[in-house]
Write a protein that holds these residues in place. Structure first.
Motif, PDB file in Angstrom:
ATOM      1  N   ALA A   1     -14.963  -6.606  -3.897  1.00  0.00           N
ATOM      2  CA  ALA A   1     -14.514  -5.215  -3.903  1.00  0.00           C
ATOM      3  C   ALA A   1     -14.375  -4.749  -5.343  1.00  0.00           C
ATOM      4  N   SER A   2     -14.466  -3.440  -5.530  1.00  0.00           N
ATOM      5  CA  SER A   2     -14.329  -2.853  -6.860  1.00  0.00           C
ATOM      6  C   SER A   2     -13.006  -2.098  -6.967  1.00  0.00           C
ATOM      7  N   ASN A   3     -12.385  -2.170  -8.152  1.00  0.00           N
ATOM      8  CA  ASN A   3     -11.260  -1.295  -8.438  1.00  0.00           C
ATOM      9  C   ASN A   3     -11.806   0.025  -8.967  1.00  0.00           C
ATOM     10  N   LYS A   4     -11.320   1.134  -8.449  1.00  0.00           N
ATOM     11  CA  LYS A   4     -11.929   2.422  -8.759  1.00  0.00           C
ATOM     12  C   LYS A   4     -11.073   3.291  -9.673  1.00  0.00           C
ATOM     13  N   ARG A   5      -9.979   2.740 -10.192  1.00  0.00           N
ATOM     14  CA  ARG A   5      -9.127   3.575 -11.041  1.00  0.00           C
ATOM     15  C   ARG A   5      -9.731   3.723 -12.433  1.00  0.00           C
ATOM     16  N   LYS A   6      -9.386   4.845 -13.084  1.00  0.00           N
ATOM     17  CA  LYS A   6      -9.967   5.142 -14.383  1.00  0.00           C
ATOM     18  C   LYS A   6      -9.387   4.268 -15.492  1.00  0.00           C
ATOM     19  N   ARG A   7      -8.129   3.890 -15.342  1.00  0.00           N
ATOM     20  CA  ARG A   7      -7.480   3.059 -16.346  1.00  0.00           C
ATOM     21  C   ARG A   7      -6.593   2.027 -15.650  1.00  0.00           C
ATOM     22  N   ALA A   8      -6.384   0.909 -16.314  1.00  0.00           N
ATOM     23  CA  ALA A   8      -5.442  -0.090 -15.798  1.00  0.00           C
ATOM     24  C   ALA A   8      -4.052   0.537 -15.713  1.00  0.00           C
ATOM     25  N   THR A   9      -3.284   0.100 -14.730  1.00  0.00           N
ATOM     26  CA  THR A   9      -1.991   0.715 -14.453  1.00  0.00           C
ATOM     27  C   THR A   9      -0.942  -0.356 -14.175  1.00  0.00           C
ATOM     28  N   THR A  10       0.253  -0.163 -14.712  1.00  0.00           N
ATOM     29  CA  THR A  10       1.383  -1.016 -14.392  1.00  0.00           C
ATOM     30  C   THR A  10       2.308  -0.248 -13.459  1.00  0.00           C
ATOM     31  N   ILE A  11       2.528  -0.785 -12.267  1.00  0.00           N
ATOM     32  CA  ILE A  11       3.290  -0.091 -11.236  1.00  0.00           C
ATOM     33  C   ILE A  11       4.622  -0.807 -11.016  1.00  0.00           C
ATOM     34  N   PRO A  12       5.728  -0.088 -11.050  1.00  0.00           N
ATOM     35  CA  PRO A  12       7.034  -0.733 -10.806  1.00  0.00           C
ATOM     36  C   PRO A  12       7.140  -1.249  -9.370  1.00  0.00           C
ATOM     37  N   ILE A  13       7.939  -2.301  -9.206  1.00  0.00           N
ATOM     38  CA  ILE A  13       8.254  -2.845  -7.888  1.00  0.00           C
ATOM     39  C   ILE A  13       9.735  -2.600  -7.633  1.00  0.00           C
TER      40      ILE A  13
ATOM     41  N   LEU B   1       0.829  -1.209   0.000  1.00  0.00           N
ATOM     42  CA  LEU B   1       0.000   0.000   0.000  1.00  0.00           C
ATOM     43  C   LEU B   1       0.863   1.260   0.000  1.00  0.00           C
ATOM     44  N   LEU B   2       1.913   1.263   0.813  1.00  0.00           N
ATOM     45  CA  LEU B   2       2.772   2.442   0.929  1.00  0.00           C
ATOM     46  C   LEU B   2       3.621   2.670  -0.320  1.00  0.00           C
ATOM     47  N   LYS B   3       4.015   1.614  -0.985  1.00  0.00           N
ATOM     48  CA  LYS B   3       4.903   1.741  -2.135  1.00  0.00           C
ATOM     49  C   LYS B   3       4.168   1.954  -3.452  1.00  0.00           C
ATOM     50  N   THR B   4       2.858   1.661  -3.481  1.00  0.00           N
ATOM     51  CA  THR B   4       2.111   1.745  -4.743  1.00  0.00           C
ATOM     52  C   THR B   4       0.995   2.778  -4.724  1.00  0.00           C
ATOM     53  N   GLY B   5       0.495   3.134  -3.540  1.00  0.00           N
ATOM     54  CA  GLY B   5      -0.617   4.077  -3.459  1.00  0.00           C
ATOM     55  C   GLY B   5      -1.946   3.484  -3.883  1.00  0.00           C
TER      56      GLY B   5
ATOM     57  N   LYS C   1      -0.175  10.800 -10.792  1.00  0.00           N
ATOM     58  CA  LYS C   1      -1.563  10.550 -11.169  1.00  0.00           C
ATOM     59  C   LYS C   1      -1.674   9.260 -11.986  1.00  0.00           C
ATOM     60  N   TYR C   2      -0.670   9.003 -12.826  1.00  0.00           N
ATOM     61  CA  TYR C   2      -0.675   7.756 -13.582  1.00  0.00           C
ATOM     62  C   TYR C   2      -0.609   6.563 -12.631  1.00  0.00           C
ATOM     63  N   LEU C   3       0.307   6.597 -11.674  1.00  0.00           N
ATOM     64  CA  LEU C   3       0.474   5.479 -10.751  1.00  0.00           C
ATOM     65  C   LEU C   3      -0.780   5.261  -9.905  1.00  0.00           C
ATOM     66  N   ARG C   4      -1.466   6.342  -9.567  1.00  0.00           N
ATOM     67  CA  ARG C   4      -2.700   6.254  -8.782  1.00  0.00           C
ATOM     68  C   ARG C   4      -3.879   5.780  -9.628  1.00  0.00           C
ATOM     69  N   GLY C   5      -3.738   5.816 -10.952  1.00  0.00           N
ATOM     70  CA  GLY C   5      -4.841   5.426 -11.824  1.00  0.00           C
ATOM     71  C   GLY C   5      -5.886   6.502 -11.981  1.00  0.00           C
ATOM     72  N   ASP C   6      -5.464   7.769 -11.812  1.00  0.00           N
ATOM     73  CA  ASP C   6      -6.422   8.869 -11.791  1.00  0.00           C
ATOM     74  C   ASP C   6      -6.495   9.657 -13.095  1.00  0.00           C
ATOM     75  N   VAL C   7      -5.802   9.240 -14.149  1.00  0.00           N
ATOM     76  CA  VAL C   7      -5.704  10.090 -15.326  1.00  0.00           C
ATOM     77  C   VAL C   7      -6.452   9.525 -16.513  1.00  0.00           C
ATOM     78  N   ALA C   8      -6.742  10.400 -17.454  1.00  0.00           N
ATOM     79  CA  ALA C   8      -7.489  10.019 -18.641  1.00  0.00           C
ATOM     80  C   ALA C   8      -6.571   9.344 -19.665  1.00  0.00           C
ATOM     81  N   GLN C   9      -7.159   8.849 -20.752  1.00  0.00           N
ATOM     82  CA  GLN C   9      -6.422   8.016 -21.700  1.00  0.00           C
ATOM     83  C   GLN C   9      -5.254   8.747 -22.352  1.00  0.00           C
ATOM     84  N   ASP C  10      -5.414  10.047 -22.661  1.00  0.00           N
ATOM     85  CA  ASP C  10      -4.336  10.753 -23.351  1.00  0.00           C
ATOM     86  C   ASP C  10      -3.087  10.841 -22.487  1.00  0.00           C
ATOM     87  N   VAL C  11      -3.292  11.025 -21.165  1.00  0.00           N
ATOM     88  CA  VAL C  11      -2.139  11.088 -20.272  1.00  0.00           C
ATOM     89  C   VAL C  11      -1.563   9.692 -20.068  1.00  0.00           C
ATOM     90  N   ILE C  12      -2.431   8.683 -19.964  1.00  0.00           N
ATOM     91  CA  ILE C  12      -1.967   7.305 -19.855  1.00  0.00           C
ATOM     92  C   ILE C  12      -1.050   6.977 -21.037  1.00  0.00           C
TER      93      ILE C  12
END
Length: 341
Positions: free
Chosen positions: A205-217, A146-150, A307-318
Motif C-alpha cells: 500500500a502507498s501512503n498518500k499524504r503530502k508530508r510526514a505527520t506526527t499525530i498525538p495519541i 482510524l477514528l482518532k487519527t483520520g 489539515k496538518y493531522l490529515r497530511g494534506d498541507v504544504a511545507q510552509d503550513v507544516i
C-alpha cells in the motif's frame, strides 16, 4: 511482458493496459477491480453500438452516463464518470488515444451530480455505541486508530512498531528518531509506496499524504493500543508491523483489503453498510477519515491543524505546526478530540 506484447495489449485491450499501469502505480486490488468493472461495462455498451473505446466521442460518453441515472445513485454516477475520465486521460497521455472525450463531458455534466456526496450523518454518541460493540482487540484497535487519527487504511497498514511512541506502557519499544521528545504519538511517513522496499519490507500500500505527520495519541487510543499489543502475535516481517492479521494470515501485516473487510463486517452488524450502497450510505475506513475531519474541524474551528493531522498541507503550513508541536498541535488535539470509550 515484452515490449511487443505490451504494445499489443495497449492496442488490442486498452482496459487491460490501463489496469496494469494503475497496479504499477500502487492502486489496490479493490480499486483496480472497481475500475475494471466500470470500464468493461462501458466497453460492452460501446460494443453494442459497434464502436471501439478509441472511437467514442463525448456524445457516446454522455449517453452512457445518462443511461446510468435512475439505476444507481448520483454519487455513483459521478464516480463512474471520474473513472472514465481518468482512463481516457491516461490513454491520451501515453499516445494510445487521440483525445479524451470525457474532458468535455465533465464540463457539460448535470450539476445535480454531487462529486462530494453528503455522507451518512453519525453523531459522536452513535459512534461511541458502535465502538462499544467491537470486542476483538485487533478490530477495536484498528477502528479506534482510524477514528482518532483520520489516517487512511493504507497508512494504518504501513505503520511499524517504531512509528509508535507510548510513554506509560509495558510494551514500550525503541521508536524512530522523529518521535524523540514526542511521547504518546504516531509517526505517519509520506515515503512508503506500493511495490517499494521500505524499512526492509516491500509494501503493498502507498501512503498518500503530502508530508510526514506526527499525530498525538490520547488516553483512549493509548488504552486500546496497549490492549492490542498484549495479544499481538509475533510478526512474520523483520519490519515489525504494528497491525498484524490474527486470522488465516496469522502474523502477516494487515492489508487495506483486510481493513476494509473488518470495518465492513462491523458496519453491517450496525446496519451502516449494504451491498450496492454508495459513499453517502456505507460506512468504510474512508468514512472514518470523513468523520474525523468533520467533527474535529467543527470542534476546533482550526482548519489548519486538521489539515496538518490529515497530511494534506504544504511545507510552509507544516512548519507552522511542527515548530511548536507539543504546545500547539497536542494541546488543541487533546482539548477537542471526541471521546469514544
Amino acid at each position: 511482458m515484452s515490449s511487443a506484447e505490451r504494445e499489443a495489449t495497449e492496442s488490442d485491450d486498452p482496459v487491460a493496459y490501463f489496469l496494469e499501469d494503475i497496479t504499477f502505480q500502487g492502486k489496490s486490488q479493490r480499486t483496480r477491480d472497481a475500475y475494471e468493472r466500470v470500464l468493461r461495462e462501458f466497453e460492452g455498451y460501446l460494443d453494442d453500438r459497434g464502436l471501439e473505446l478509441s472511437e467514442a466521442n463525448h456524445r457516446d460518453c454522455m449517453a452512457w452516463i445518462h443511461r446510468l441515472r435512475g439505476s444507481v445513485g448520483e454519487s455513483t454516477v459521478a464516480t463512474y464518470a471520474s473513472y472514465l475520465h481518468r482512463f481516457y486521460g491516461y490513454m491520451t497521455e501515453v499516445g494510445t488515444f487521440d483525445e479524451n472525450p470525457m474532458a468535455l463531458v465533465l464540463e457539460e455534466i448535470d450539476e445535480s451530480i454531487n462529486v462530494d456526496p453528503e455522507r451518512r450523518d453519525i453523531t459522536v454518541p452513535a459512534m461511541r455505541s458502535f465502538v462499544a460493540d467491537v470486542g476483538n482487540p485487533l478490530d477495536r484497535a484498528v477502528i479506534v486508530t482510524l477514528l482518532k487519527t483520520g489516517m487512511r487504511a493504507g497508512e494504518l497498514c504501513n505503520l511499524d512498531r517504531r512509528d509508535l511512541s507510548l510513554n506509560d506502557s509495558p510494551f514500550a519499544t525503541d521508536h524512530r528518531p522523529q518521535l524523540d521528545g514526542k511521547p504518546d504519538s504516531l509517526y505517519v511517513d509520506a515515503s512508503p509506496k506500493a511495490g517499494d522496499r521500505y524499512n526492509e519490507e516491500v509494501r503493498t500500500a502507498s501512503n498518500k499524504r503530502k508530508r510526514a505527520t506526527t499525530i498525538p495519541i490520547d488516553e483512549e487510543l493509548a488504552s486500546v493500543l496497549v490492549e492490542w499489543l498484549a495479544v499481538r502475535p509475533d510478526p512474520r516481517s523483520d519490519a515489525d508491523p504494528l497491525f498484524l492479521s490474527t486470522a488465516d494470515e496469522w502474523g502477516k501485516r494487515l492489508t487495506p483489503d483486510m481493513v476494509h473487510h473488518l470495518v465492513e463486517m462491523h458496519a453491517r452488524d450496525q446496519g451502516w453498510y449494504r451491498d450496492g450502497g454508495g459513499a453517502e450510505e456505507n460506512v468504510t475506513p474512508h468514512y472514518f477519515r470523513h468523520f474525523f475531519t468533520t467533527h474535529l474541524r467543527d470542534r476546533t474551528g482550526d482548519r489548519g491543524i486538521v489539515k496538518y493531522l490529515r497530511g494534506d498541507v504544504a511545507q510552509d503550513v507544516i512548519d507552522t505546526y511542527t515548530h511548536d508541536w507539543g504546545d500547539r498541535v497536542r494541546e488543541v488535539y487533546e482539548a477537542n478530540i471526541y471521546r469514544l470509550l
